[in-house]
Design a protein around this motif. Structure first.
Motif, PDB file in Angstrom:
ATOM      1  N   GLN A  10       0.831  -1.207   0.000  1.00 59.68           N
ATOM      2  CA  GLN A  10       0.000   0.000   0.000  1.00 59.68           C
ATOM      3  C   GLN A  10       0.865   1.257   0.000  1.00 59.68           C
ATOM      4  OE1 GLN A  10      -2.679  -0.247   3.326  1.00 59.68           O
ATOM      5  NE2 GLN A  10      -3.348  -2.295   2.750  1.00 59.68           N
ATOM      6  N   GLY A  14       1.020   4.075  -2.860  1.00 62.34           N
ATOM      7  CA  GLY A  14       0.815   5.476  -2.538  1.00 62.34           C
ATOM      8  C   GLY A  14       1.963   6.357  -3.010  1.00 62.34           C
ATOM      9  N   THR A  17       1.761   6.780  -6.758  1.00 59.86           N
ATOM     10  CA  THR A  17       0.740   7.774  -7.099  1.00 59.86           C
ATOM     11  C   THR A  17       1.257   9.179  -6.840  1.00 59.86           C
ATOM     12  OG1 THR A  17      -1.010   6.202  -6.572  1.00 59.86           O
ATOM     13  CG2 THR A  17      -1.626   8.530  -6.624  1.00 59.86           C
ATOM     14  N   TYR A  18       1.868   9.389  -5.686  1.00 58.85           N
ATOM     15  CA  TYR A  18       2.403  10.686  -5.290  1.00 58.85           C
ATOM     16  C   TYR A  18       3.442  11.186  -6.302  1.00 58.85           C
ATOM     17  CZ  TYR A  18       4.946  14.020  -2.319  1.00 58.85           C
ATOM     18  OH  TYR A  18       5.549  15.129  -1.807  1.00 58.85           O
ATOM     19  N   ALA A  40      -4.018  12.643  -3.372  1.00 60.48           N
ATOM     20  CA  ALA A  40      -4.281  11.414  -4.120  1.00 60.48           C
ATOM     21  C   ALA A  40      -3.828  10.161  -3.369  1.00 60.48           C
ATOM     22  CB  ALA A  40      -3.579  11.474  -5.485  1.00 60.48           C
ATOM     23  N   VAL A  41      -3.035  10.328  -2.316  1.00 60.36           N
ATOM     24  CA  VAL A  41      -2.547   9.187  -1.536  1.00 60.36           C
ATOM     25  C   VAL A  41      -3.636   8.757  -0.565  1.00 60.36           C
ATOM     26  CG1 VAL A  41      -0.797   8.421   0.116  1.00 60.36           C
ATOM     27  CG2 VAL A  41      -0.154   9.935  -1.768  1.00 60.36           C
ATOM     28  N   ARG A  42      -4.048   7.502  -0.644  1.00 58.57           N
ATOM     29  CA  ARG A  42      -5.179   7.016   0.144  1.00 58.57           C
ATOM     30  C   ARG A  42      -4.808   6.617   1.562  1.00 58.57           C
ATOM     31  NH1 ARG A  42      -7.887   2.419  -3.056  1.00 58.57           N
ATOM     32  NH2 ARG A  42      -8.930   2.338  -1.060  1.00 58.57           N
ATOM     33  N   GLN A  43      -3.569   6.308   1.819  1.00 58.74           N
ATOM     34  CA  GLN A  43      -3.151   5.846   3.143  1.00 58.74           C
ATOM     35  C   GLN A  43      -2.775   7.064   3.996  1.00 58.74           C
ATOM     36  OE1 GLN A  43       0.225   3.289   3.075  1.00 58.74           O
ATOM     37  NE2 GLN A  43      -0.339   2.257   4.955  1.00 58.74           N
ATOM     38  N   ARG A  44      -3.551   7.321   5.048  1.00 62.51           N
ATOM     39  CA  ARG A  44      -3.366   8.532   5.866  1.00 62.51           C
ATOM     40  C   ARG A  44      -1.968   8.660   6.434  1.00 62.51           C
ATOM     41  NH1 ARG A  44      -8.915   7.788   8.109  1.00 62.51           N
ATOM     42  NH2 ARG A  44      -7.925   6.445   9.606  1.00 62.51           N
ATOM     43  N   PHE A  65      -6.943   4.120   5.931  1.00 62.53           N
ATOM     44  CA  PHE A  65      -7.281   4.723   4.656  1.00 62.53           C
ATOM     45  C   PHE A  65      -8.209   5.900   4.861  1.00 62.53           C
ATOM     46  CE2 PHE A  65      -6.196   0.402   3.463  1.00 62.53           C
ATOM     47  CZ  PHE A  65      -5.244   0.673   2.484  1.00 62.53           C
ATOM     48  N   LEU A  66      -8.151   6.830   3.932  1.00 61.82           N
ATOM     49  CA  LEU A  66      -9.025   7.992   3.966  1.00 61.82           C
ATOM     50  C   LEU A  66     -10.416   7.597   3.553  1.00 61.82           C
ATOM     51  CD1 LEU A  66      -6.659  10.538   2.266  1.00 61.82           C
ATOM     52  CD2 LEU A  66      -7.111  10.293   4.688  1.00 61.82           C
TER      53      LEU A  66
END
Length: 66
Positions: A10, A14, A17-18, A40-44, A65-66
């Motif tokens: 994950q 992320g 994506t970043y 855009a990163v889903r993992q807080r 996750f957000l």
């Protein structure tokens, strides 16, 4: 062990994506606004780390996750 591997996968997703968003915005500019890339990163916890924020430790197996 599997949870750690899943978290690693994950995190790598992320980061991919970043960096991809940053690359889209970089072009010939010297400054890049990272706000959209971090959003855009889903993992807080990863998003917080990318902006340099302090993030509390999550319990083992807790999804963040957000």
């Amino acid at each position: 062990m599997l949870q750690k591997l899943d978290n690693l996968a994950q995190s790598l997703d992320g980061i991919t994506t970043y960096v991809g968003r940053l690359a889209e915005d970089a072009g010939a500019q010297c400054r890049v606004d990272t706000h959209a890339a971090v959003a855009a990163v889903r993992q807080r916890s990863l998003a917080a780390a990318l902006v340099g924020a302090q993030h509390g430790s999550e319990g083992s197996g807790d999804a963040d996750f957000l």
